[in-house]
Design a protein around this motif. Structure first.
Motif, PDB file in Angstrom:
ATOM      1  N   HIS A  55       0.915  -1.226   0.023  1.00 55.30           N
ATOM      2  CA  HIS A  55       0.007  -0.092   0.127  1.00 55.30           C
ATOM      3  C   HIS A  55       0.855   1.298  -0.198  1.00 55.30           C
ATOM      4  CE1 HIS A  55      -3.263  -2.793   1.404  1.00 55.30           C
ATOM      5  NE2 HIS A  55      -4.178  -1.937   0.842  1.00 55.30           N
ATOM      6  N   LYS A  56       1.945   1.418   0.721  1.00 59.01           N
ATOM      7  CA  LYS A  56       2.887   2.332   1.121  1.00 59.01           C
ATOM      8  C   LYS A  56       3.632   2.640  -0.238  1.00 59.01           C
ATOM      9  CE  LYS A  56       3.052   1.832   5.969  1.00 59.01           C
ATOM     10  NZ  LYS A  56       3.689   1.500   6.860  1.00 59.01           N
ATOM     11  N   LYS A  57       3.853   1.656  -0.871  1.00 58.33           N
ATOM     12  CA  LYS A  57       4.713   1.631  -2.353  1.00 58.33           C
ATOM     13  C   LYS A  57       3.960   2.074  -3.335  1.00 58.33           C
ATOM     14  CE  LYS A  57       7.919  -2.236  -1.731  1.00 58.33           C
ATOM     15  NZ  LYS A  57       8.516  -3.366  -1.929  1.00 58.33           N
ATOM     16  N   ILE A  58       2.405   2.008  -3.139  1.00 48.47           N
ATOM     17  CA  ILE A  58       1.494   2.489  -4.251  1.00 48.47           C
ATOM     18  C   ILE A  58       1.510   3.984  -4.013  1.00 48.47           C
ATOM     19  CG2 ILE A  58      -0.912   2.873  -4.789  1.00 48.47           C
ATOM     20  CD1 ILE A  58       0.529   0.197  -6.038  1.00 48.47           C
ATOM     21  N   GLU A  59       1.174   4.325  -2.972  1.00 43.03           N
ATOM     22  CA  GLU A  59       1.308   5.946  -2.564  1.00 43.03           C
ATOM     23  C   GLU A  59       2.536   6.497  -3.082  1.00 43.03           C
ATOM     24  OE1 GLU A  59      -0.997   6.028   1.636  1.00 43.03           O
ATOM     25  OE2 GLU A  59       0.930   6.019   1.787  1.00 43.03           O
ATOM     26  N   ARG A  60       3.936   6.130  -2.883  1.00 49.01           N
ATOM     27  CA  ARG A  60       4.968   6.683  -3.243  1.00 49.01           C
ATOM     28  C   ARG A  60       5.169   6.789  -4.662  1.00 49.01           C
ATOM     29  NH1 ARG A  60       6.962   3.700   1.201  1.00 49.01           N
ATOM     30  NH2 ARG A  60       7.930   2.160  -0.141  1.00 49.01           N
ATOM     31  N   ALA A  61       4.674   5.673  -5.276  1.00 50.14           N
ATOM     32  CA  ALA A  61       4.935   5.519  -6.720  1.00 50.14           C
ATOM     33  C   ALA A  61       3.971   6.631  -7.638  1.00 50.14           C
ATOM     34  CB  ALA A  61       4.665   4.040  -7.196  1.00 50.14           C
ATOM     35  N   LEU A  62       2.734   6.628  -7.089  1.00 50.65           N
ATOM     36  CA  LEU A  62       1.929   7.456  -7.474  1.00 50.65           C
ATOM     37  C   LEU A  62       2.499   8.957  -7.490  1.00 50.65           C
ATOM     38  CD1 LEU A  62      -1.578   6.091  -6.810  1.00 50.65           C
ATOM     39  CD2 LEU A  62      -0.728   6.419  -9.109  1.00 50.65           C
TER      40      LEU A  62
ATOM     41  N   GLY B  38       5.327   9.933  -7.214  1.00 50.23           N
ATOM     42  CA  GLY B  38       6.421  10.200  -7.616  1.00 50.23           C
ATOM     43  C   GLY B  38       6.556  10.017  -9.239  1.00 50.23           C
ATOM     44  N   ALA B  39       5.302   9.675  -9.596  1.00 52.10           N
ATOM     45  CA  ALA B  39       5.241   9.487 -11.105  1.00 52.10           C
ATOM     46  C   ALA B  39       5.133  10.946 -11.877  1.00 52.10           C
ATOM     47  CB  ALA B  39       3.695   8.917 -11.358  1.00 52.10           C
ATOM     48  N   VAL B  40       5.853  10.430 -13.249  1.00 53.50           N
ATOM     49  CA  VAL B  40       5.942  11.850 -13.782  1.00 53.50           C
ATOM     50  C   VAL B  40       4.492  11.980 -14.237  1.00 53.50           C
ATOM     51  CG1 VAL B  40       6.981  12.696 -16.090  1.00 53.50           C
ATOM     52  CG2 VAL B  40       8.278  11.575 -14.813  1.00 53.50           C
ATOM     53  N   GLY B  41       4.212  13.264 -14.545  1.00 54.56           N
ATOM     54  CA  GLY B  41       2.718  13.681 -14.542  1.00 54.56           C
ATOM     55  C   GLY B  41       1.673  13.615 -13.723  1.00 54.56           C
ATOM     56  N   PHE B  42       2.376  13.079 -12.439  1.00 57.90           N
ATOM     57  CA  PHE B  42       1.093  12.859 -11.484  1.00 57.90           C
ATOM     58  C   PHE B  42       0.227  14.267 -10.938  1.00 57.90           C
ATOM     59  CE2 PHE B  42       0.131  12.674  -6.616  1.00 57.90           C
ATOM     60  CZ  PHE B  42      -1.105  11.843  -6.941  1.00 57.90           C
ATOM     61  N   PRO B  43      -0.990  14.340 -11.595  1.00 56.56           N
ATOM     62  CA  PRO B  43      -1.611  15.653 -11.314  1.00 56.56           C
ATOM     63  C   PRO B  43      -2.189  15.720  -9.884  1.00 56.56           C
ATOM     64  CG  PRO B  43      -3.250  13.901 -11.936  1.00 56.56           C
ATOM     65  CD  PRO B  43      -1.627  13.246 -12.013  1.00 56.56           C
ATOM     66  N   GLY B  44      -1.890  14.787  -8.955  1.00 57.46           N
ATOM     67  CA  GLY B  44      -2.420  15.153  -7.517  1.00 57.46           C
ATOM     68  C   GLY B  44      -1.283  15.777  -6.629  1.00 57.46           C
ATOM     69  N   SER B  45      -1.685  16.131  -5.362  1.00 56.49           N
ATOM     70  CA  SER B  45      -0.638  16.418  -4.341  1.00 56.49           C
ATOM     71  C   SER B  45      -0.437  15.252  -3.527  1.00 56.49           C
ATOM     72  CB  SER B  45      -1.236  17.824  -3.762  1.00 56.49           C
ATOM     73  OG  SER B  45      -2.323  17.295  -2.969  1.00 56.49           O
ATOM     74  N   ASP B  46      -1.289  14.655  -3.339  1.00 55.26           N
ATOM     75  CA  ASP B  46      -1.199  13.572  -2.393  1.00 55.26           C
ATOM     76  C   ASP B  46      -2.108  12.283  -2.830  1.00 55.26           C
ATOM     77  OD1 ASP B  46      -0.005  14.864  -0.113  1.00 55.26           O
ATOM     78  OD2 ASP B  46      -1.565  15.935  -0.229  1.00 55.26           O
ATOM     79  N   ALA B  47      -1.427  11.120  -2.290  1.00 64.16           N
ATOM     80  CA  ALA B  47      -2.181   9.756  -2.741  1.00 64.16           C
ATOM     81  C   ALA B  47      -2.359   9.165  -1.404  1.00 64.16           C
ATOM     82  CB  ALA B  47      -1.446   8.773  -3.773  1.00 64.16           C
ATOM     83  N   ILE B  48      -3.374   8.866  -0.746  1.00 62.86           N
ATOM     84  CA  ILE B  48      -3.483   8.540   0.632  1.00 62.86           C
ATOM     85  C   ILE B  48      -4.442   7.377   0.665  1.00 62.86           C
ATOM     86  CG2 ILE B  48      -4.205   8.981   3.123  1.00 62.86           C
ATOM     87  CD1 ILE B  48      -4.131  12.057   1.679  1.00 62.86           C
TER      88      ILE B  48
END
Length: 114
Positions: A31-38, A40-50
Protein backbone atom coordinates in the motif's frame (compact mmCIF):
# COMPACT_ATOMS: atom_id res chain seq x y z
CA UNK A 1 -22.26 15.96 36.25
CA UNK A 2 -20.25 18.28 34.02
CA UNK A 3 -16.96 16.72 35.13
CA UNK A 4 -18.30 13.25 34.33
CA UNK A 5 -19.33 14.34 30.85
CA UNK A 6 -15.91 15.92 30.21
CA UNK A 7 -14.13 12.79 31.41
CA UNK A 8 -16.33 10.60 29.20
CA UNK A 9 -15.75 12.87 26.21
CA UNK A 10 -12.00 12.74 26.83
CA UNK A 11 -12.01 8.94 26.99
CA UNK A 12 -14.10 8.71 23.81
CA UNK A 13 -11.73 11.09 22.01
CA UNK A 14 -8.71 9.03 23.07
CA UNK A 15 -10.34 5.79 21.93
CA UNK A 16 -11.25 7.26 18.55
CA UNK A 17 -7.76 8.73 18.15
CA UNK A 18 -6.17 5.35 18.87
CA UNK A 19 -8.55 3.66 16.42
CA UNK A 20 -7.72 6.15 13.66
CA UNK A 21 -4.00 5.86 14.40
CA UNK A 22 -4.23 2.08 14.21
CA UNK A 23 -5.98 2.32 10.84
CA UNK A 24 -3.32 4.55 9.33
CA UNK A 25 -0.29 2.64 10.52
CA UNK A 26 -1.29 -0.90 9.61
CA UNK A 27 -1.27 -0.57 5.84
CA UNK A 28 1.01 -3.02 4.11
CA UNK A 29 4.29 -2.09 2.49
CA UNK A 30 2.57 -2.67 -0.87
CA UNK A 31 0.00 0.00 0.00
CA UNK A 32 2.76 2.44 0.96
CA UNK A 33 4.69 1.66 -2.24
CA UNK A 34 1.62 2.53 -4.30
CA UNK A 35 1.34 5.91 -2.55
CA UNK A 36 5.01 6.69 -3.22
CA UNK A 37 4.86 5.44 -6.80
CA UNK A 38 1.85 7.59 -7.64
CA UNK A 39 3.22 10.68 -5.92
CA UNK A 40 6.59 10.24 -7.67
CA UNK A 41 5.18 9.49 -11.12
CA UNK A 42 5.94 11.90 -13.93
CA UNK A 43 2.77 13.80 -14.70
CA UNK A 44 1.04 12.95 -11.40
CA UNK A 45 -1.67 15.62 -11.27
CA UNK A 46 -2.29 15.27 -7.55
CA UNK A 47 -0.66 16.52 -4.42
CA UNK A 48 -1.30 13.41 -2.33
CA UNK A 49 -2.21 9.75 -2.66
CA UNK A 50 -3.55 8.43 0.65
CA UNK A 51 -5.03 5.06 1.58
CA UNK A 52 -8.09 5.72 3.75
CA UNK A 53 -9.02 2.02 3.92
CA UNK A 54 -7.31 -1.10 2.66
CA UNK A 55 -9.51 -0.93 -0.41
CA UNK A 56 -9.96 2.85 -0.79
CA UNK A 57 -7.33 5.18 -2.22
CA UNK A 58 -7.89 8.92 -2.04
CA UNK A 59 -6.07 11.22 -4.45
CA UNK A 60 -6.16 15.00 -4.02
CA UNK A 61 -5.95 16.97 -7.27
CA UNK A 62 -6.46 20.57 -8.31
CA UNK A 63 -10.05 20.83 -9.50
CA UNK A 64 -10.20 21.02 -13.29
CA UNK A 65 -6.52 20.11 -13.77
CA UNK A 66 -7.42 16.72 -15.26
CA UNK A 67 -10.45 14.72 -16.30
CA UNK A 68 -11.06 13.27 -12.83
CA UNK A 69 -13.15 10.26 -13.96
CA UNK A 70 -10.63 9.28 -16.60
CA UNK A 71 -7.75 9.68 -14.15
CA UNK A 72 -9.48 7.51 -11.54
CA UNK A 73 -9.82 4.76 -14.17
CA UNK A 74 -6.13 5.14 -15.07
CA UNK A 75 -5.20 4.70 -11.41
CA UNK A 76 -7.33 1.54 -11.33
CA UNK A 77 -5.29 0.16 -14.22
CA UNK A 78 -2.09 1.08 -12.40
CA UNK A 79 -3.31 -0.67 -9.25
CA UNK A 80 -4.25 -3.77 -11.23
CA UNK A 81 -0.81 -3.89 -12.83
CA UNK A 82 0.81 -3.59 -9.41
CA UNK A 83 -0.86 -6.41 -7.51
CA UNK A 84 -4.16 -4.88 -6.44
CA UNK A 85 -6.42 -6.44 -9.08
CA UNK A 86 -8.20 -8.73 -6.60
CA UNK A 87 -8.73 -6.05 -3.93
CA UNK A 88 -11.72 -4.25 -5.53
CA UNK A 89 -10.24 -0.87 -4.66
CA UNK A 90 -12.20 2.37 -4.86
CA UNK A 91 -10.21 5.29 -6.22
CA UNK A 92 -11.61 8.55 -4.90
CA UNK A 93 -10.53 11.82 -6.50
CA UNK A 94 -11.03 14.86 -4.26
CA UNK A 95 -10.50 18.60 -4.56
CA UNK A 96 -7.06 19.41 -3.18
CA UNK A 97 -8.01 22.99 -2.23
CA UNK A 98 -11.02 21.89 -0.15
CA UNK A 99 -8.97 19.20 1.56
CA UNK A 100 -6.22 21.61 2.51
CA UNK A 101 -8.31 24.62 3.47
CA UNK A 102 -11.23 22.92 5.23
CA UNK A 103 -9.79 19.45 5.96
CA UNK A 104 -12.86 17.97 4.26
CA UNK A 105 -13.29 15.87 1.15
CA UNK A 106 -15.01 17.40 -1.80
CA UNK A 107 -15.33 14.39 -4.08
CA UNK A 108 -14.81 15.04 -7.78
CA UNK A 109 -14.91 11.45 -9.08
CA UNK A 110 -14.77 7.82 -8.01
CA UNK A 111 -13.96 4.59 -9.78
CA UNK A 112 -14.50 1.04 -8.57
CA UNK A 113 -11.53 -1.02 -9.73
CA UNK A 114 -12.27 -4.54 -10.93
Amino acid sequence: MKARFTFSATILTLLLSNHLYAQTRDFSSAHKKIERALEGAVGFPGSDAIWVKHNALLIAVAKGAVNEKKYAKQVCKFLGANGFSSQKVSVIIVDQAALRSHNQWSQLAEAQCE
